[in-house]
Scaffold this active site. Structure first.
Site, mmCIF file in Angstrom:
data_model
loop_
_atom_site.group_PDB
_atom_site.id
_atom_site.type_symbol
_atom_site.label_atom_id
_atom_site.label_comp_id
_atom_site.label_asym_id
_atom_site.label_seq_id
_atom_site.Cartn_x
_atom_site.Cartn_y
_atom_site.Cartn_z
ATOM 1 N N ASP A 115 0.819 -1.219 0.000
ATOM 2 C CA ASP A 115 0.000 0.000 0.000
ATOM 3 C C ASP A 115 0.849 1.264 0.000
ATOM 4 O OD1 ASP A 115 -2.538 1.161 -0.169
ATOM 5 O OD2 ASP A 115 -2.663 1.483 1.988
ATOM 6 N N ASP A 153 -3.852 -4.172 -5.186
ATOM 7 C CA ASP A 153 -3.201 -2.912 -5.582
ATOM 8 C C ASP A 153 -1.711 -3.028 -5.840
ATOM 9 O OD1 ASP A 153 -5.547 -1.465 -5.615
ATOM 10 O OD2 ASP A 153 -5.323 -0.713 -3.580
ATOM 11 N N ASP A 306 -11.407 0.854 6.361
ATOM 12 C CA ASP A 306 -10.340 1.056 5.378
ATOM 13 C C ASP A 306 -9.123 1.727 6.001
ATOM 14 O OD1 ASP A 306 -11.798 0.130 3.044
ATOM 15 O OD2 ASP A 306 -12.994 1.950 3.213
#
Length: 333
Positions: A115, A153, A306
């Site tokens: 991330d 991601d 999140d």
């Protein structure tokens, strides 16, 4: 690309199980072992299931029924800890799924520089550790027929600039090696490709997916932990697939029932982080109604934060009961 067996075997599992998630207007408690209509394991030991039980005991029966819209569906075990923890955790989870006659669903989320240091930052300390971590996970999954969503991601971040140079080149190698290790253990693997609002160039994404070994996986995943509509994702996924010789894909519908918020920022935080007004999306299914889509899945565990994006919001991955209730309240049906 591996043969399009992907999730087809689960159709037989779902029929044989003869059960599906309860209707939204008449939810039932989740029993000790459940096979969903999709054939994936419904874990009775989740924060959502515990919340429903607590609220029912407190007399909040309507709220408990709403939360069971979440707890009655299959969503994955996210594995993120150290190698030994992951081996033990995944093995225990796979064992419970096998006892239920269901297929395990997991997310592997531990790539170095995960991330890019944002709300879900962390991951393995280096590439060598990541290889040993994947080996431990693969050992736990061996022969289970698990489905794995690989590194949400990670590929889009190869293109965003936050993972560049040698780190980017190493990531290509690490993802490709992880695909090889997990598929050798019999897992169905979807390499994550982000969502249409992140890296929106299908040519660039297809190239990064190729360099990361997607041709040796079962396909790619879209919309993990995001809110874009299913229609947007299918159109975007189709465009990527056309550049990858017809690669198949899955879509996360866990929180896309109201689509993505139009703003880029909400109350000083990015709109992808616990945005208000969102809703549960379509229930997990292997019958997505599109020839390239293997499944609609709830990859993000609905109701888990999140990140601590605004004052009072929990850290990433922590249970957020008020947000979960809102998702369920606004869901269609």
């Amino acid at each position: 690309m591996r043969p399009a067996r992907a999730l087809a075997a689960l159709l037989a599992v779902g029929v044989a199980a003869g059960c599906s998630a309860p209707p939204a207007d008449a939810p039932a408690p989740v029993p000790a072992a459940v096979v969903s209509g999709s054939g994936f394991y419904v874990d009775p030991d989740t924060a959502a299931a515990g919340q429903a039980s607590r609220w029912e005991a407190e007399g909040r029966t309507e709220d408990a029924a709403l939360i069971r819209r979440i707890s009655g569906q299959p969503f994955p075990l996210w594995v993120t800890g150290d190698a030994e923890q992951v081996r033990a955790q995944a093995a225990e989870y796979v064992g419970r799924a096998a006892a239920a006659g269901a297929r395990p669903l997991l997310v592997a989320y531990n790539i170095p520089h995960r991330d890019c240091g944002s709300f879900s930052g962390g991951g393995a300390p280096d590439g060598d550790y990541y290889r040993s971590w994947v080996a431990a996970l693969s050992l736990a999954l061996d022969g289970s027929g698990a489905t794995v969503i690989l590194e949400p991601d990670a590929v889009p971040h190869e293109l965003s600039g936050c993972v560049d140079g040698e780190l980017r080149d190493e990531r290509y190698e690490l993802l490709g090696a992880a695909i090889d290790e997990l598929t050798a253990a019999g897992a169905t693997v979807y390499l994550d490709a982000g969502n249409p609002g992140f890296i929106s160039d299908p040519d660039a994404l297809a190239g990064a997916l190729e360099r990361s070994g997607v041709d040796r996986a079962d396909g790619f995943s879209l919309n993990v932990a995001n809110f874009r509509t299913t229609e947007e994702n299918i159109a975007f996924g189709t465009a990527i697939s056309e550049r990858l010789d017809g690669a198949r894909f899955v879509v996360d519908t866990s929180r896309n029932g109201a689509g993505a918020p139009p703003e880029e920022d909400i109350d000083g935080a990015p709109s992808f982080c616990n945005p208000p007004g969102r809703a549960l999306g379509a229930a997990p299914t292997l019958d997505a109604g599109h020839p390239l889509v293997d499944a609609l899945l709830w990859v993000k565990r609905p109701g888990e934060s999140d990140g601590a994006c605004r004052p009072g919001e929990p850290e990433a991955g922590q249970w957020y009961p008020d947000y979960a209730l809102g998702l369920a309240e606004r869901a269609a049906g």
